[in-house]
Design an enzyme around this catalytic site. Structure first.
Site, short mmCIF file in Angstrom:
data_model
loop_
_atom_site.label_atom_id
_atom_site.label_comp_id
_atom_site.label_asym_id
_atom_site.label_seq_id
_atom_site.Cartn_x
_atom_site.Cartn_y
_atom_site.Cartn_z
N TYR A 126 9.24 -11.08 -1.99
CA TYR A 126 7.74 -11.02 -2.35
C TYR A 126 8.01 -12.61 -2.10
O TYR A 126 8.70 -13.17 -2.93
CB TYR A 126 7.54 -10.99 -3.81
CG TYR A 126 7.26 -8.55 -3.72
CD1 TYR A 126 7.73 -8.35 -1.91
CD2 TYR A 126 7.44 -8.46 -5.03
CE1 TYR A 126 7.44 -7.06 -2.22
CE2 TYR A 126 7.09 -6.73 -4.95
CZ TYR A 126 7.06 -6.36 -3.76
OH TYR A 126 7.29 -5.04 -3.35
N LEU B 226 -3.50 3.13 -5.78
CA LEU B 226 -5.31 3.29 -4.80
C LEU B 226 -5.25 3.25 -3.06
O LEU B 226 -6.40 3.36 -2.56
CB LEU B 226 -5.87 1.80 -5.75
CG LEU B 226 -5.62 2.24 -6.81
CD1 LEU B 226 -7.23 0.30 -7.17
CD2 LEU B 226 -6.12 3.32 -7.71
N GLY C 1 -4.71 0.90 -0.67
CA GLY C 1 -4.91 0.04 -0.69
C GLY C 1 -6.85 -0.27 -0.94
O GLY C 1 -7.16 -0.79 0.20
N GLY C 2 -6.81 -0.49 -1.95
CA GLY C 2 -8.52 -0.22 -2.37
C GLY C 2 -9.47 1.00 -2.16
O GLY C 2 -10.17 1.11 -2.69
N LEU C 3 -8.96 1.92 -0.74
CA LEU C 3 -9.71 2.90 -0.87
C LEU C 3 -10.00 3.28 -1.84
O LEU C 3 -10.87 3.85 -1.74
CB LEU C 3 -9.05 3.68 0.28
CG LEU C 3 -9.96 4.38 1.20
CD1 LEU C 3 -10.72 3.70 2.30
CD2 LEU C 3 -8.62 5.72 2.11
N LEU C 4 -9.10 4.09 -3.15
CA LEU C 4 -9.31 4.82 -4.05
C LEU C 4 -10.38 4.22 -5.01
O LEU C 4 -10.31 5.21 -6.29
CB LEU C 4 -8.24 5.89 -4.70
CG LEU C 4 -7.56 6.97 -3.07
CD1 LEU C 4 -6.27 7.08 -4.07
CD2 LEU C 4 -9.23 7.60 -2.87
N GLY D 74 -13.64 2.60 -5.32
CA GLY D 74 -14.79 2.55 -5.64
C GLY D 74 -15.41 2.25 -4.21
O GLY D 74 -16.33 1.29 -4.42
#
Length: 333
Positions: free
Chosen positions: A53, A218, A220-223, A225
């Site tokens: 990372y 989530l 990649g942000g899809l879940l 909102g």
């Protein structure tokens, strides 16, 4: 904060795992320290990172940021269950890795542990995870290297990441033959929109007493909102590009996400918090990894721990995102 034991171990960890992948590339050192302080204050004791990372020319930078946070004292290290990972090529972007400077040979594991300990400013790692399957190194060699590190006190427990169900079985059977403790956790891609892990990975983990640590809860942000944010013009760069943008270009997926957001709205809840809370209801799940870039995102994850999802909502979620079903029925007939 609620706590659970990590798999079959006696180690108690928070049901939210603080992911640190953004520390360095997206969140500077000062803000990263503030997020870790806030997480610890809220009772999150389980922090996840990886030697790679920071990425590119900054590989290892995230571990260094965590190390500088530990160096501030205040029992930060003693209160933290620290997880990091090994596998990646740690050379700067460009030429291929020099032989034996990546993957899971005994030589690279030894080098990688010492390098991570130096960057982290600590003398031991609580959970050392194999970031990927190494198809070239036999498990007997891997466990021999791990046994030495455990005896030296450099690592306490071992986990895997991105392994198939049969890899978990192969790893722990090899460990049992040696009298080694074996894997105690598996970190895998698992969320409402990606449930394939339910077919074999999670049953294998449960069978061998491994805690399941979902990453990308989530998706990649899809879940989180994403369609509401799109309408309001408040979407982040992450939700308007990459995995989310590619998925939303598919009309069927877009309709599915709209159904999800409508269902959550009906119950007066936030999509991202529901997605995290759903994972906390799943058998075998220790806790999802959240990677906040801001204090507000951390606060949202904390609310999910206390969220009790009604049975009607859980049924609706299964209708919007049907799982594969039990194995072998899911693929046998």
């Amino acid at each position: 904060m609620r706590y659970t034991q990590l798999g079959r171990t006696g180690l108690k960890v928070s049901r939210i795992v603080l992911g640190t992948m953004n520390f360095g590339p997206q969140t500077d050192e000062a803000d990263s320290h503030a997020i870790m302080d806030a997480a610890l204050d809220a009772g999150i004791n389980f922090f996840d990172t990886a030697n790679v990372y920071g990425f590119g020319a900054d590989k290892g930078r995230t571990e260094e940021i965590i190390g500088s946070w530990f160096a501030k004292g205040g029992a930060r290290r003693d209160k933290t269950v620290l997880a990091t990972k090994v596998y990646a090529n740690m050379a700067p972007e460009g030429p291929p890795a020099w032989p034996n400077h990546d993957k899971l040979s005994a030589l690279n594991i030894r080098r990688a542990v010492d390098a991570s300990l130096k960057r982290l400013g600590t003398d031991y790692i609580d959970l050392y995870q194999f970031h990927h399957v190494d198809r070239d190194t036999p498990w007997d060699e891997i466990w021999q290297a791990i046994d030495v590190l455990v005896q030296q006190g450099k690592i306490l427990y071992v986990g895997s990441s991105n392994h198939a169900g049969w890899h978990l079985a192969q790893a722990n059977e090899a460990a049992a033959r040696r009298g080694s403790y074996g894997l105690v956790s598996e970190q895998c891609l698992y969320n409402l929109a990606e449930r394939r892990a339910e077919m074999e990975v999670i049953p294998a983990a449960q069978g061998y007493g491994l805690g399941v640590i979902p990453w990308s809860p989530l998706h990649g942000g899809l879940l989180g909102g994403v369609l509401r944010k799109e309408r309001e013009g408040s979407g982040s760069g992450r939700s308007s590009s990459g995995r989310s943008a590619d998925a939303l270009a598919n009309s069927a997926i877009r309709a599915q996400i709209q159904s999800y957001e409508d269902l959550v709205d009906k119950h007066g809840l936030a999509p991202g918090e529901v997605a995290l809370a759903w994972l906390l209801t799943r058998p075998g799940v220790t806790g999802p990894i959240v990677g906040p870039r801001t204090a507000d995102q951390l606060a949202s994850a904390l609310r999910a721990v206390e969220l009790e999802l009604p049975a009607e909502l859980l049924t609706g979620l299964d209708e919007v995102f049907p799982g594969p079903g039990p194995s072998p029925e899911a693929f046998a007939w």
